[in-house]
Enzyme design. Structure first.
Site, PDB file in Angstrom:
ATOM      1  N   THR A   1      39.249   8.660  35.053  1.00 44.63           N
ATOM      2  CA  THR A   1      39.355  10.119  35.097  1.00 44.63           C
ATOM      3  C   THR A   1      38.518  10.751  33.988  1.00 44.63           C
ATOM      4  O   THR A   1      37.874  11.782  34.192  1.00 44.63           O
ATOM      5  CB  THR A   1      40.836  10.546  34.993  1.00 44.63           C
TER       6      THR A   1
ATOM      7  N   LYS B   1      39.971  12.880  44.637  1.00 43.10           N
ATOM      8  CA  LYS B   1      40.828  11.711  44.386  1.00 43.10           C
ATOM      9  C   LYS B   1      41.585  11.480  45.690  1.00 43.10           C
ATOM     10  O   LYS B   1      42.587  12.156  45.960  1.00 43.10           O
ATOM     11  CB  LYS B   1      41.794  12.042  43.231  1.00 43.10           C
TER      12      LYS B   1
ATOM     13  N   GLU C   1      37.145   9.404  42.891  1.00 47.67           N
ATOM     14  CA  GLU C   1      37.842   8.470  41.986  1.00 47.67           C
ATOM     15  C   GLU C   1      38.866   7.636  42.752  1.00 47.67           C
ATOM     16  O   GLU C   1      39.706   8.179  43.472  1.00 47.67           O
ATOM     17  CB  GLU C   1      38.545   9.235  40.850  1.00 47.67           C
ATOM     18  N   GLY C   2      38.811   6.330  42.530  1.00 47.44           N
ATOM     19  CA  GLY C   2      39.797   5.429  43.131  1.00 47.44           C
ATOM     20  C   GLY C   2      41.138   5.527  42.420  1.00 47.44           C
ATOM     21  O   GLY C   2      41.404   6.462  41.660  1.00 47.44           O
ATOM     22  N   ALA C   3      42.007   4.561  42.713  1.00 44.81           N
ATOM     23  CA  ALA C   3      43.286   4.442  41.992  1.00 44.81           C
ATOM     24  C   ALA C   3      43.333   3.006  41.507  1.00 44.81           C
ATOM     25  O   ALA C   3      43.040   2.086  42.274  1.00 44.81           O
ATOM     26  CB  ALA C   3      44.441   4.737  42.940  1.00 44.81           C
ATOM     27  N   GLY C   4      43.669   2.786  40.236  1.00 47.48           N
ATOM     28  CA  GLY C   4      43.691   1.430  39.682  1.00 47.48           C
ATOM     29  C   GLY C   4      42.331   0.777  39.811  1.00 47.48           C
ATOM     30  O   GLY C   4      41.293   1.436  39.684  1.00 47.48           O
TER      31      GLY C   4
HETATM   32  N1  LIG Z   1      37.094   7.742  25.377  1.00 46.23           N
HETATM   33  C1  LIG Z   1      38.336   8.227  25.328  1.00 46.23           C
HETATM   34  N2  LIG Z   1      38.738   8.963  24.267  1.00 46.23           N
HETATM   35  C2  LIG Z   1      39.974   9.462  24.198  1.00 46.23           C
HETATM   36  N3  LIG Z   1      40.936   9.281  25.146  1.00 46.23           N
HETATM   37  C3  LIG Z   1      40.612   8.557  26.221  1.00 46.23           C
HETATM   38  C4  LIG Z   1      39.299   7.993  26.379  1.00 46.23           C
HETATM   39  N4  LIG Z   1      39.279   7.334  27.561  1.00 46.23           N
HETATM   40  C5  LIG Z   1      40.488   7.482  28.114  1.00 46.23           C
HETATM   41  N5  LIG Z   1      41.306   8.215  27.325  1.00 46.23           N
HETATM   42  C6  LIG Z   1      42.707   8.570  27.606  1.00 46.23           C
HETATM   43  O1  LIG Z   1      43.361   7.398  28.074  1.00 46.23           O
HETATM   44  C7  LIG Z   1      44.230   7.696  29.157  1.00 46.23           C
HETATM   45  C8  LIG Z   1      43.809   6.908  30.406  1.00 46.23           C
HETATM   46  O2  LIG Z   1      42.495   7.314  30.819  1.00 46.23           O
HETATM   47  P1  LIG Z   1      42.196   7.784  32.297  1.00 46.23           P
HETATM   48  O3  LIG Z   1      43.257   8.702  32.787  1.00 46.23           O
HETATM   49  O4  LIG Z   1      40.802   8.291  32.330  1.00 46.23           O
HETATM   50  O5  LIG Z   1      42.324   6.385  33.078  1.00 46.23           O
HETATM   51  P2  LIG Z   1      42.213   6.091  34.642  1.00 46.23           P
HETATM   52  O6  LIG Z   1      41.444   4.835  34.772  1.00 46.23           O
HETATM   53  O7  LIG Z   1      41.708   7.297  35.330  1.00 46.23           O
HETATM   54  O8  LIG Z   1      43.729   5.838  35.071  1.00 46.23           O
HETATM   55  P3  LIG Z   1      44.378   5.903  36.563  1.00 46.23           P
HETATM   56  O9  LIG Z   1      44.297   4.491  37.087  1.00 46.23           O
HETATM   57  O10 LIG Z   1      45.786   6.319  36.290  1.00 46.23           O
HETATM   58  O11 LIG Z   1      43.625   6.889  37.398  1.00 46.23           O
HETATM   59  C9  LIG Z   1      44.165   9.206  29.343  1.00 46.23           C
HETATM   60  O12 LIG Z   1      45.211   9.809  28.600  1.00 46.23           O
HETATM   61  C10 LIG Z   1      42.824   9.566  28.746  1.00 46.23           C
HETATM   62  O13 LIG Z   1      42.767  10.906  28.316  1.00 46.23           O
HETATM   63 MG   LIG Z   2      42.558   8.398  36.856  1.00 44.63          MG
END
Ligand SMILES: Nc1ncnc2c1ncn2[C@@H]1O[C@H](COP(=O)(O)OP(=O)(O)OP(=O)(O)O)[C@@H](O)[C@H]1O
Ligand SMILES: [Mg+2]
Length: 216
Positions: free
Chosen positions: A22, A38, A107-110
């Protein structure tokens, strides 16, 4: 580092949940002002991914395509769908028209091997949508194994890989190992951000990517 010219339509996957998909989508949305989708959102109690990106980028609602499946439980899609009494159907997830800017970010999931129903995985959705794919991975210990497994499986299924993005503190040796053994370019590195705002997102976009269009 040479900036990557973004393909107009892109699928963002990752080596797992919570890895930064995300965050990466928010960076690409800040830079392209495209359309975010999404298709499957698992869990509605916390902010959804769509809401998070809208908040972080400040982009208006018409940059966000509604999720096809909004599942109440924060579980793997196959399990969340079962609880909600829904069967996820790949054919129901058709690509939106990438207006307004021409860029579509999905965006996918997991990760790619999360099941969607009794027979299909996220991988099958990516193949069906036929989109080039960006793999978001951690920069840190453990990432070589997770990333090489993900790349290998994508290649076996004939999915075009746009590159790997490493999220976290810079780690040159992991980066080189992924490029060498995975035969895939690391196209960007996202450093840990103390504050997520449009300026930070746009700065990371501009350092690593280009839309191919002249700057506005
Ligand atoms: N580079 C970064 N700096 C600060 N915070 C980050 C960074 N990357 C990710 N995060 C934080 O880590 C958490 C997980 O990141 P993110 O939501 O992007 O993962 P995701 O892969 O999209 O997860 P999901 O599988 O649930 O969709 C979020 O709270 C996000 O704000
Ligand atoms: Mg996500």
């Amino acid at each position: 580092m040479k900036r990557l010219k973004l393909p107009p339509r892109l699928f963002i996957t990752g080596t797992g949940t919570g890895i930064g998909k995300t965050m990466m989508a928010a960076i690409l949305m800040a830079g392209t002002r495209g359309l975010y989708w999404k298709p499957i959102q698992s869990g509605l109690d916390e902010m959804t991914d769509t809401e998070w990106i809208r908040d972080a980028t400040g982009l208006p609602q018409h940059h966000f395509w509604p999720e096809t499946y909004r599942l109440t439980q924060p579980l793997s899609p196959h399990a969340a769908a079962r609880i909600d009494g829904i069967a996820i159907d790949l054919a129901a997830m058709t690509l939106p028209d990438p207006a307004p800017s021409g860029h579509l970010i999905v965006e996918g999931a997991g990760g790619i091997m999360v099941p969607l129903n009794d027979t299909a995985f996220m991988l099958d959705l990516i193949a069906r949508l036929n989109l080039p794919t960006l793999v978001v991975a951690s920069s840190q210990l453990g990432t070589i194994n997770h990333t090489l497994l993900t790349l290998d499986q994508l290649k076996r299924h004939g999915i075009e890989i746009t590159g790997v993005v490493l999220n976290g503190p810079q780690h040159d040796s992991n980066r080189h190992a992924i490029e060498y053994y995975g035969k895939t370019k690391v196209v960007a590195q996202i450093e840990p951000l103390a504050q997520v705002d449009v300026a930070a997102l746009s700065r990371i976009f501009d350092a690593n990517f280009t839309t191919g269009l002249p700057a506005a």
